[in-house]
Structure formats: C-alpha cells, structure tokens
Design a protein around this motif. Sequence first.
Motif, PDB file in Angstrom:
ATOM      1  N   LEU A   1      45.464  39.228  51.072  1.00 21.43           N
ATOM      2  CA  LEU A   1      44.636  39.527  52.277  1.00 21.43           C
ATOM      3  C   LEU A   1      45.392  40.783  53.015  1.00 21.43           C
ATOM      4  O   LEU A   1      46.457  40.839  52.928  1.00 21.43           O
ATOM      5  CB  LEU A   1      44.503  38.286  53.225  1.00 21.43           C
TER       6      LEU A   1
ATOM      7  N   ASN B   1      45.712  32.861  43.869  1.00 19.26           N
ATOM      8  CA  ASN B   1      45.420  32.558  45.165  1.00 19.26           C
ATOM      9  C   ASN B   1      44.495  33.615  45.936  1.00 19.26           C
ATOM     10  O   ASN B   1      43.134  33.464  45.983  1.00 19.26           O
ATOM     11  CB  ASN B   1      46.735  32.331  45.863  1.00 19.26           C
ATOM     12  N   ASP B   2      45.124  34.429  46.397  1.00 27.46           N
ATOM     13  CA  ASP B   2      44.601  35.594  47.110  1.00 27.46           C
ATOM     14  C   ASP B   2      45.574  36.596  47.907  1.00 27.46           C
ATOM     15  O   ASP B   2      46.729  36.279  47.799  1.00 27.46           O
ATOM     16  CB  ASP B   2      43.773  35.236  48.307  1.00 27.46           C
TER      17      ASP B   2
ATOM     18  N   GLU C   1      44.894  27.401  50.663  1.00 26.40           N
ATOM     19  CA  GLU C   1      44.241  28.846  51.295  1.00 26.40           C
ATOM     20  C   GLU C   1      45.662  29.421  52.333  1.00 26.40           C
ATOM     21  O   GLU C   1      46.412  28.904  52.635  1.00 26.40           O
ATOM     22  CB  GLU C   1      42.971  28.272  52.111  1.00 26.40           C
TER      23      GLU C   1
ATOM     24  N   GLY D   1      40.239  31.124  49.138  1.00 28.19           N
ATOM     25  CA  GLY D   1      40.637  32.233  47.933  1.00 28.19           C
ATOM     26  C   GLY D   1      40.101  31.633  46.736  1.00 28.19           C
ATOM     27  O   GLY D   1      39.419  30.702  46.530  1.00 28.19           O
ATOM     28  N   ASN D   2      40.931  31.774  45.615  1.00 23.37           N
ATOM     29  CA  ASN D   2      40.619  31.463  44.138  1.00 23.37           C
ATOM     30  C   ASN D   2      41.085  30.249  43.756  1.00 23.37           C
ATOM     31  O   ASN D   2      40.588  29.607  42.878  1.00 23.37           O
ATOM     32  CB  ASN D   2      41.149  32.563  43.244  1.00 23.37           C
TER      33      ASN D   2
ATOM     34  N   GLN E   1      40.657  38.962  46.630  1.00 18.55           N
ATOM     35  CA  GLN E   1      40.330  37.745  45.668  1.00 18.55           C
ATOM     36  C   GLN E   1      39.640  38.309  44.259  1.00 18.55           C
ATOM     37  O   GLN E   1      39.846  37.410  43.459  1.00 18.55           O
ATOM     38  CB  GLN E   1      39.914  36.501  46.264  1.00 18.55           C
TER      39      GLN E   1
ATOM     40  N   SER F   1      39.842  40.800  51.927  1.00 15.82           N
ATOM     41  CA  SER F   1      40.293  39.842  50.800  1.00 15.82           C
ATOM     42  C   SER F   1      40.103  40.644  49.548  1.00 15.82           C
ATOM     43  O   SER F   1      39.348  41.477  49.238  1.00 15.82           O
ATOM     44  CB  SER F   1      39.359  38.885  50.730  1.00 15.82           C
TER      45      SER F   1
END
Length: 373
Positions: free
Chosen positions: A204, A201-202, A170, A163-164, A188, A186
């Motif tokens: 999903l 972060n992310d 992760e 992710g970012n 992101q 994703s």
Amino acid sequence: MKLATFNIQNLFHRDRSAIQKSYSKCVSDWVAELDSLIRKKDYSYSDTNRMRELSFLLGFDKSYQTPYAVMRKRAGFLFLKGMNYSKELQSCELTDWNGWVALQTIPITSAAINHKARVIAEVDPDILVLQEIEDKASLSEFNSQLLPEFNCKPFDELFVIQGNDKTGKETGILTKNGYKILSVKSHQYDRESNGELLFQNDFLEYEIQTPAKNKIYLLVAHLQGDAKDKDFADLKRKKQAQRVAEVYNVHRSEGKKDVVIMGTLNAPSYCHSLAPLLVDTDLKDITKHSRFNVDVDKGTDAAYFSLGAYRMGVNIKQKDYLLLSPNLFSKATSGGLSRKAVWPEKKPMWSTYSTMQNANEAASEHPVVWGEL
C-alpha cells in the motif's frame, strides 16, 4: 513526528493456521495421503479403514467438537454459532456484526489483547501502521475502547483495506495529532509475468499531510514469509522487494524527498531477497541510527545467542523495518525497538512486562519498531 510499525498478529481473533506449528515431514505425508484417498470416487474397505487411521493420527477426533451448532455460509466463508439463541443480542462488531464467529479462528486471550494495547500506548506514535488485523470494525473497537484504558489518546483517523489474504491479515494505518490521511493506493492486483498475484497480502501507498501542511509518503509492505520451500519463498520475496523498490524510485524521481518504507519484510537484513531495497536504493534503516534504542539481552549466554540483526546483543531476527529516504533519515532524532510484549522462547531473556507469564499472553512475536523525526 513519531512513526511506528507493528505486526500485531491480530487484535481479538486469529486464524488457526497462523497459530498451529508447521507440520513435520511425517504429518505432511499423512495429510497428502488422506487428501489422495478423499479424492477417490469410490472407497474400498481398506481405504475407509486407512482414512479412519489417518484421521486419528492427525487428531481430527479431538478437533473443535461442537455437538449443537448452526452453520451459515456468507460471502464464501463459513460461520458458526451455538444453538443457545438467548445470547443473540450480544452480537457486535467484533463477531462480524451478527454474532456469528468465522470458523478456523481462535479468540486471543484478554491478557494478550491488553499487552497489545499497552505496548502501543507506551510508544504512542503520531502515525501507526499495523499488520495482520482482522478488519476495520475490530481496529475501531481496539482504538476507541482498549487504548484509553492505558492512558493513550485514541487515533483520530484510521483506514483498513482488505488485501489478498483471506485469513484476517489486513493492514491498517492510524493517525492523530493533526496528521491526515490524504490518499491510499493498493497494489494487491500487481501480477508476475505468469499472471499470478505478486503480493499474497498487500502493498500500500499512503499520502499523509503533516500539521505543517507538508506531505510524507508511506510505502507499507507485507512480504512473503517463511515457507517449506525456502527457495520459492526467497524468490517470491525478492520479486516483491523489487516491486516495492520500483515504486520508491518513482517517488524519488518525481522529486519527493520524504518517503518511508515500513512493514513486515519477513527476512533479516543480510538476506539476499531484500537486496533490492537495502542495497540497490538509498534507503536508510532506522536501526542504523546512532540514537536507536533497544535493550540488549540478559544472561551469561547473551553474547553467544546474539544474532545482530537489529543490533548486537539482540536475540531476535529482524523481520520488521522502518526505512527512511536520506532526507528523512537526516532529520531523525531517535528510534527504538520495544520487545516488552514479546515472549522470549529461548535464552537469553530480555525485559518483559511482569503481567506476561507465558507465550499465550504475549502481544505478538514481533516487536514495535519506531522512529522520531
């Protein structure tokens, strides 16, 4: 079907910034002053002396001294290895494939690693979502080597996407017993109106196929955590929650009845920043199920310290969630919260593993949240 979410706070190595306590106001001022001095083009004698003083006050003279080492820069990150090259053949997946260790990480104790595996083995879900793992290589090693030591069948499929966040936080998903990962999406690169990334972060989306060939949709989010600027953190988290709610509503409008939102939302249920999910949708929290199981806290002060975020008598603020669409909630038969591998910092105590003697041996500061359908 048994679902579980667990913010495991890394498997083998954790970034120092995630371990160190937040700075006090005094230390923050020292850091800001040192930064301003370093940015100067020319240093006066007093500037140099002040930087020495600040370095001492901030403990730089004690920090991670390695007299003999070689540094290498790869993919924008610095890696470190001691000068003793006789151990070069011991490189493996856990040290980024070539024996070099990324700077700013600290190895997690073997006791803590074992407790991470033990608590997962006891819950033993069909579908497991983990937040804050280093990478796929570490997760593969943990799955194939650590879980069997606690009589837990390894997961058949696992998936990790970076992710970012760049400090090893992760998100990973693992499935077994006939549950298959069909697709992953994703978010992101979702952005705010000002162009900034929405998720640090992310966020999903997973499409999972059950052994009966049905489909279940998992929306896994890791929202904004606490920050020095509380108003900023709350606003950011609310924007993220609104986006997650939008995606959930799209799934529901498409006729999908089996949708789950799970992960670390980083605020208790009464926080206004989570209202887009907990108030403005039809989602049901597994903790509200009549057969949700959690041990209440012990001791004479248990009632006083109770926060009631997960359940009354539970002295831990809710940050991790398992939210079910109405159709799935109606099929839920039980749920639970495992804190056996969480070290209680304050009174009252709860049931923990006898092998856990201090906070460094805890699996995580987060419990495992699970639900069975």
